[in-house]
Design a protein around this motif. Structure first.
Motif, PDB file in Angstrom:
ATOM      1  N   PRO A   1      14.598   2.803  -0.219  1.00 47.65           N
ATOM      2  CA  PRO A   1      13.263   3.313   0.097  1.00 47.65           C
ATOM      3  C   PRO A   1      12.171   2.250   0.004  1.00 47.65           C
ATOM      4  O   PRO A   1      11.116   2.385   0.617  1.00 47.65           O
ATOM      5  N   ARG A   2      12.421   1.181  -0.728  1.00 46.90           N
ATOM      6  CA  ARG A   2      11.415   0.108  -0.807  1.00 46.90           C
ATOM      7  C   ARG A   2      11.187  -0.526   0.556  1.00 46.90           C
ATOM      8  O   ARG A   2      10.074  -0.961   0.867  1.00 46.90           O
ATOM      9  N   LEU A   3      12.209  -0.572   1.393  1.00 43.72           N
ATOM     10  CA  LEU A   3      12.049  -1.136   2.736  1.00 43.72           C
ATOM     11  C   LEU A   3      11.093  -0.292   3.570  1.00 43.72           C
ATOM     12  O   LEU A   3      10.288  -0.818   4.334  1.00 43.72           O
ATOM     13  N   GLN A   4      11.176   1.022   3.418  1.00 43.39           N
ATOM     14  CA  GLN A   4      10.253   1.912   4.123  1.00 43.39           C
ATOM     15  C   GLN A   4       8.821   1.657   3.659  1.00 43.39           C
ATOM     16  O   GLN A   4       7.894   1.611   4.463  1.00 43.39           O
ATOM     17  N   SER A   5       8.636   1.451   2.360  1.00 46.64           N
ATOM     18  CA  SER A   5       7.299   1.162   1.824  1.00 46.64           C
ATOM     19  C   SER A   5       6.757  -0.147   2.382  1.00 46.64           C
ATOM     20  O   SER A   5       5.578  -0.238   2.751  1.00 46.64           O
ATOM     21  N   ILE A   6       7.614  -1.148   2.445  1.00 50.77           N
ATOM     22  CA  ILE A   6       7.197  -2.450   3.004  1.00 50.77           C
ATOM     23  C   ILE A   6       6.825  -2.284   4.469  1.00 50.77           C
ATOM     24  O   ILE A   6       5.800  -2.806   4.924  1.00 50.77           O
ATOM     25  N   GLN A   7       7.627  -1.543   5.206  1.00 50.40           N
ATOM     26  CA  GLN A   7       7.349  -1.316   6.626  1.00 50.40           C
ATOM     27  C   GLN A   7       5.985  -0.648   6.803  1.00 50.40           C
ATOM     28  O   GLN A   7       5.187  -1.052   7.655  1.00 50.40           O
ATOM     29  N   GLU A   8       5.705   0.369   6.006  1.00 49.65           N
ATOM     30  CA  GLU A   8       4.421   1.074   6.112  1.00 49.65           C
ATOM     31  C   GLU A   8       3.251   0.157   5.750  1.00 49.65           C
ATOM     32  O   GLU A   8       2.204   0.189   6.401  1.00 49.65           O
TER      33      GLU A   8
ATOM     34  N   ALA B   1       2.690  -2.305   8.589  1.00 56.49           N
ATOM     35  CA  ALA B   1       2.088  -1.596   9.717  1.00 56.49           C
ATOM     36  C   ALA B   1       0.595  -1.396   9.488  1.00 56.49           C
ATOM     37  O   ALA B   1      -0.218  -1.575  10.399  1.00 56.49           O
ATOM     38  N   ASP B   2       0.214  -1.027   8.257  1.00 59.15           N
ATOM     39  CA  ASP B   2      -1.209  -0.850   7.934  1.00 59.15           C
ATOM     40  C   ASP B   2      -1.968  -2.164   8.040  1.00 59.15           C
ATOM     41  O   ASP B   2      -3.043  -2.215   8.640  1.00 59.15           O
ATOM     42  N   ILE B   3      -1.421  -3.216   7.466  1.00 59.99           N
ATOM     43  CA  ILE B   3      -2.100  -4.519   7.468  1.00 59.99           C
ATOM     44  C   ILE B   3      -2.342  -5.011   8.892  1.00 59.99           C
ATOM     45  O   ILE B   3      -3.421  -5.480   9.222  1.00 59.99           O
ATOM     46  N   TYR B   4      -1.322  -4.895   9.738  1.00 65.02           N
ATOM     47  CA  TYR B   4      -1.424  -5.430  11.094  1.00 65.02           C
ATOM     48  C   TYR B   4      -1.834  -4.390  12.132  1.00 65.02           C
ATOM     49  O   TYR B   4      -1.839  -4.682  13.327  1.00 65.02           O
TER      50      TYR B   4
END
Length: 167
Positions: free
Chosen positions: A117-124, A127-130
């Protein structure tokens, strides 16, 4: 092979029907046979494996139909294509299946799926940053599995690991 709940199969059939209708493509039994075969399996298959499975089940389908149908299924996001190293592209079902990533053994080509689930958090966060709308991601890690029954491991590799463990 797994048994797919009838409701899920009906959902993907309905999505594919609507996609084909919108694109003015024929809704042939062969196309739906390809769809159903992908959704009845838990593993990653290449187009040739899929073709052979369909033929073994008695489905009258051409290799070209399998390849063309896979492209249509990719377009409507019902399957995802993976390119693991130099091997032929592999396909797997995509509709409402959990996000997962892959470990690929460079010796035996065994594929291991995992989910963190940490990968999903990183992805989100990314996505927010960029300010990016990520539709899907692919994370493939290549290495050497440490299983003793890896069929392509050499005796020297096994002996080296035994010596390292003893030290």
């Amino acid at each position: 092979m797994s048994t797919l709940p009838q409701q899920k199969l009906e959902e993907v059939r309905s999505i594919f029907q609507a996609f084909l209708k919108k694109r003015n493509k024929r809704q042939t039994p062969e196309r739906f046979a390809v769809l159903e075969e992908i959704y009845q399996t838990d593993d990653h298959v290449d187009a040739d494996e899929l073709y052979v499975r369909l033929k073994q089940d008695g489905t009258r389908v051409s290799r070209a139909t399998v390849y063309n149908t896979l492209e249509l299924l990719l377009e409507c996001d019902l399957v995802v294509r993976h390119q693991f190293g130099k091997n032929q592209a592999k396909y797997e079902r995509a509709y409402s299946y959990w996000q997962h990533d892959h470990l690929i053994c460079m010796d035996c080509n065994e594929l291991f799926e995992f989910c963190d689930p940490r990968l999903q958090s990183i992805q989100e966060m990314v996505a927010d940053i960029y300010e990016f709308d990520i539709k899907h991601h692919s994370l493939n890690m290549y290495g050497h599995c440490m299983r003793e029954d890896c069929p392509n491991r050499t005796e020297a590799e096994t002996e080296d690991e035994t010596e390292e463990a003893a030290a």
